[in-house]
Design a protein around this motif. Sequence first.
Motif, mmCIF file in Angstrom:
data_model
loop_
_atom_site.group_PDB
_atom_site.id
_atom_site.type_symbol
_atom_site.label_atom_id
_atom_site.label_comp_id
_atom_site.label_asym_id
_atom_site.label_seq_id
_atom_site.Cartn_x
_atom_site.Cartn_y
_atom_site.Cartn_z
ATOM 1 N N GLN A 1 0.765 -1.409 0.026
ATOM 2 C CA GLN A 1 0.139 0.377 0.007
ATOM 3 C C GLN A 1 0.914 0.976 -0.186
ATOM 4 O OE1 GLN A 1 -2.784 0.349 2.513
ATOM 5 N NE2 GLN A 1 -3.091 -1.878 2.888
ATOM 6 N N THR A 2 0.583 2.412 -0.665
ATOM 7 C CA THR A 2 1.341 3.473 -0.453
ATOM 8 C C THR A 2 -0.434 4.826 -0.355
ATOM 9 O OG1 THR A 2 0.630 3.383 -2.967
ATOM 10 C CG2 THR A 2 3.000 3.123 -1.804
ATOM 11 N N VAL A 3 0.815 5.221 0.055
ATOM 12 C CA VAL A 3 -0.574 6.678 0.149
ATOM 13 C C VAL A 3 0.705 7.890 0.012
ATOM 14 C CG1 VAL A 3 0.250 7.343 2.822
ATOM 15 C CG2 VAL A 3 -1.734 7.754 1.451
ATOM 16 N N VAL A 4 -0.100 9.364 -1.141
ATOM 17 C CA VAL A 4 0.077 10.311 -1.151
ATOM 18 C C VAL A 4 -0.054 11.399 -0.848
ATOM 19 C CG1 VAL A 4 0.735 11.672 -3.708
ATOM 20 C CG2 VAL A 4 0.854 9.210 -3.600
ATOM 21 N N ILE A 5 0.811 12.248 -0.327
ATOM 22 C CA ILE A 5 0.961 13.074 0.467
ATOM 23 C C ILE A 5 0.954 14.999 -0.327
ATOM 24 C CG2 ILE A 5 0.620 14.593 2.780
ATOM 25 C CD1 ILE A 5 1.378 12.150 4.109
ATOM 26 N N TYR A 6 0.070 15.441 -0.402
ATOM 27 C CA TYR A 6 0.690 17.036 -0.181
ATOM 28 C C TYR A 6 1.191 17.594 0.959
ATOM 29 C CZ TYR A 6 -0.162 16.988 -5.587
ATOM 30 O OH TYR A 6 -0.010 16.555 -7.177
ATOM 31 N N SER A 7 1.953 18.057 0.885
ATOM 32 C CA SER A 7 2.651 18.893 2.597
ATOM 33 C C SER A 7 3.039 19.978 1.924
ATOM 34 C CB SER A 7 2.787 17.270 3.228
ATOM 35 O OG SER A 7 3.893 18.378 4.565
ATOM 36 N N GLY A 8 2.077 20.941 2.771
ATOM 37 C CA GLY A 8 2.559 22.374 3.357
ATOM 38 C C GLY A 8 3.312 22.212 4.573
ATOM 39 N N ARG A 9 3.432 21.513 5.574
ATOM 40 C CA ARG A 9 4.086 20.850 6.419
ATOM 41 C C ARG A 9 5.591 21.064 5.678
ATOM 42 N NH1 ARG A 9 2.725 20.165 12.146
ATOM 43 N NH2 ARG A 9 3.620 22.126 11.646
ATOM 44 N N SER A 10 6.562 21.804 6.257
ATOM 45 C CA SER A 10 7.800 21.299 6.035
ATOM 46 C C SER A 10 8.884 20.269 6.121
ATOM 47 C CB SER A 10 9.191 21.981 5.709
ATOM 48 O OG SER A 10 8.936 22.279 7.615
ATOM 49 N N GLU A 11 9.527 19.259 5.748
ATOM 50 C CA GLU A 11 10.056 18.109 5.492
ATOM 51 C C GLU A 11 11.001 17.628 6.842
ATOM 52 O OE1 GLU A 11 13.051 16.455 2.927
ATOM 53 O OE2 GLU A 11 12.215 14.132 4.005
ATOM 54 N N SER A 12 11.199 19.357 7.402
ATOM 55 C CA SER A 12 11.560 18.808 9.187
ATOM 56 C C SER A 12 11.228 18.394 9.950
ATOM 57 C CB SER A 12 12.774 20.210 8.556
ATOM 58 O OG SER A 12 12.302 21.108 8.861
ATOM 59 N N LEU A 13 9.862 19.123 9.570
ATOM 60 C CA LEU A 13 9.046 19.074 10.877
ATOM 61 C C LEU A 13 7.741 17.599 10.102
ATOM 62 C CD1 LEU A 13 7.256 22.403 11.030
ATOM 63 C CD2 LEU A 13 9.398 21.566 11.644
ATOM 64 N N ALA A 14 7.157 16.446 9.287
ATOM 65 C CA ALA A 14 6.717 16.524 9.071
ATOM 66 C C ALA A 14 7.486 14.662 8.270
ATOM 67 C CB ALA A 14 5.782 16.221 7.729
ATOM 68 N N GLY A 15 9.017 15.028 7.954
ATOM 69 C CA GLY A 15 8.977 14.028 8.338
ATOM 70 C C GLY A 15 9.577 12.609 8.875
ATOM 71 N N PRO A 16 9.833 13.258 9.898
ATOM 72 C CA PRO A 16 10.151 12.094 11.133
ATOM 73 C C PRO A 16 9.065 11.343 11.761
ATOM 74 C CG PRO A 16 11.675 13.715 11.451
ATOM 75 C CD PRO A 16 10.339 14.199 10.510
ATOM 76 N N ILE A 17 8.171 12.062 11.664
ATOM 77 C CA ILE A 17 6.586 11.145 12.138
ATOM 78 C C ILE A 17 6.073 10.374 10.561
ATOM 79 C CG2 ILE A 17 5.468 12.967 12.128
ATOM 80 C CD1 ILE A 17 5.194 10.789 14.824
ATOM 81 N N LEU A 18 6.543 11.347 9.727
ATOM 82 C CA LEU A 18 5.466 10.352 8.933
ATOM 83 C C LEU A 18 6.492 8.416 8.224
ATOM 84 C CD1 LEU A 18 5.118 13.066 6.048
ATOM 85 C CD2 LEU A 18 3.221 11.854 7.626
#
Lengths: 331, 526
Positions: free
Chosen positions: A26-43
């Motif tokens: 499975q995959t899921v595609v996100i358009y993230s306005g939160r930058s990678e430094s904030l969102a990356g680790p939790i994703l």
Amino acid sequence: MPRTYASAVAILLALCIGACGESEPQTVVIYSGRSESLAGPILERFQAQTGIAVEVRYGNTAQLAVALSEEGIQTEADLFWAQDAGALGAVQEEGLPATLPDSLLDRVPEYFRNGSGTWVATSGRARVLAYSPERTTAETRPASIFDLAQEPYAGRVGWAPANGSFQAHVTALRTIAGDEATQNWLRTMQENGTKNYSNNRTIVQAIADGEIDLGLPNHYYLYRFLSEDPDFPVEQQFFAAGDAGNLINVAGIAMLASSTRQTAALKLIDFLLSEEAQQYFVQETYEYAVIEGIESPAGLPVANQVVPDIDLDALSDLDGTLDMLREGGLL
Amino acid sequence: MTRVLAYLRRPWSWYVLAPILLVGVGVIVPVIYLVLRAFEADANTLGDLVFRTRNLHLFVNTLLLAAGVLALGSAIAFPMAWLTTRTHTRFRRVFTLFGVLPLAIPGYIMAYVLLATTGSYGTLARLFGIEIPRIGGYAGAVLALTLATFPYLFLNLRTALLGLDPALEETARSLGSGTRRVLLRVIAPQLRPAFSAGALLVGLHVLGDFGVVSLMRFETFSYALYLQYAASYDRVYAACLALMLLALTGIALLLEARLLRGLLLHRTGSGPPRRIRRTSLGAWKGPAYLFLLGTATLSVGIPATTVAYWMFRTEPGSLADLAQALWASLSASAPAALLATALALPIAYLGVRSPSRPVRALERVAWFGYATPPLAFALALIFFSLRSIPWAYQTLGLLIVAYGLHFMAEAVGPIRSALYQAPPSMEEAARTLGRSPLRAFLEATFPLLRRGLLVGVAFVFLSAMKELPITFLLSPIGFQTLAVNVWGHTNEALFGAAAPYALTIMLISSLFVGLLLMQSGRPMRS
């Protein structure tokens, strides 16, 4: 009624895919306005725990919102994770998001989701008064955001009229104090020589550099500066309890109705509302949690002790605020 | 119009027609998109928005800024180009490289650096105790934009200076003209196409800039335009403002075309051109070095050290992420630079050599792609590619084409300057000897364009490395360039985390440009 229907469909889908789609990666595609430094680790944690691959398009929240509107139902995205409620509202106006199941929406207080159930907040950011501890004292700092328009603060205050959080704040002021008082405040603030900045972090930097003494940013930027430089000469506080100057804005997530991978997408939203993810936001990004029972970030007061009683849905009249800002020559 | 049609009815070869069609489509599509969107506007609100006095204020601000940046940029670029090509100054290569490198630094980083250097808590104050007031407003915007864009002028002028035929100057000298007179009456007029190409790039850059002006708190037209997208998610009014911006570009283009009318700059004599004679600086040596060093320090030294300082203040990030971002950046920017230059060549050729004015006007069209705000450009490509070629949407190929079309104008200028200096007689001679048009061009003219082509490649490469809105919206999913990483981190005020990515952009760009310059510094085959 439509919500229950949608959630029933979602649950059915979940059961079906759970039963027959195990072998499919499975995959899921996100358009993230939160930058990678904030969102990356939790994703990454989500990916590790569930085995669902997360593909992210990082970008500017507003630009992604406009792009989603342009893509319409042809978008590849399953989820839109935005820095502010305004962008989620804009996407909703285009009729793109799906209604989320109650099981997810009920995880957060009503304050942290929108009335039609198309998006849910993932973390909260407070509006605060940032100041220079050298050039202001506890006595000289204002108790109310409306005091900032007074003479003692002439030329010493900075704000960011183009910033989504600021605009949401103006909308809140309109709801609390009325249009006339807000318009008055905006005008007197300008006459008082309030300086326009492009965003929150430049306000904080300008206070450190002595260009201004006080500013109206979001609360978490200061911690970023402090993490790189513990001596950074800026502090922040809330206005007096219940003042319209205190407000919690949100970052939030919506699932697109066109998504073909809704089960995985809902799983991700579910994860972002979990205690683990919420702890992450509090500890790593210094934001407020949106679920009950988690402490406030970095020694800040609990949100509902200082924030005036206001419904986030009342903040949806962005157009009225933009008209007001344009009329005042701020946009 | 009929003349265009008549001209187009001639049997065109694919190698001319294909690029022209691609460029035409690539440039017209965004304009059509903007017009479509603008027509959705509610007439009354639109009127209020377009004709309000604030726009006049923004308009004046924009012009003032463009004028300031051009003036300061010329004051840097002219002497720098002359010193590095016509004098015995040592380390000319190094100084040339330093004259190009500012292009590797994203404008908003330049602005951040200036902001972080000045003020009571700036690095200058904290490290050296030198406290200067925080820079900002008009002066800040002019300084940051000049430092970020003067290389466009510098490189265009340098290419032209290297290609000048020294015989003219020597003749003027032998007729009794002094150095200054030669400079003003003989050299300066010959630099017109180079200067106007550079100035146009700088001007359009200023018109379209958002990052710098917003950080420096100086409100211009494009600032207002981005606010429309960012604040109200409003594609309709933003489209109207973008069209107004394009109208402004149109005026600038007409002006430039007037400036270049009837220009004939190539050599007409036979035999190889003479070697350039370099001047000795004498007493001016000291000030000249001071000027070169000062410019290099301001435009490259301070930004690079500041960013390095950010980096060493924080824990290092992941090297694998850095390598991945580097590969992403290279895999899009390098092909885009080649594509843009390949497209620019026939366009520039027609612009200079074509007998008919309407066809020469085609060349002007190329600039509209550059002047379209990148965000609007990206939205237009989303709009059209999803309707016509959905299979190509958000692929690397489309991203490269988008970069190529958007940045092509940067390559047109240097190629055009070189073409003005290449005598058509050789190509004509080759034709009379029975070569096909393509072979005649490739054998007689192409070798003379090497410098122009290389500079064109360098310009586009450097711009594509920094590009943001197009990358955000059109790249394949998960495709994270160095620039996207720099933006993502600085946006959260995590300057330390952004630093390695920013430094890598500078490092790779300097390597790439260094290689190109070494090529173009070799004496020309004649």
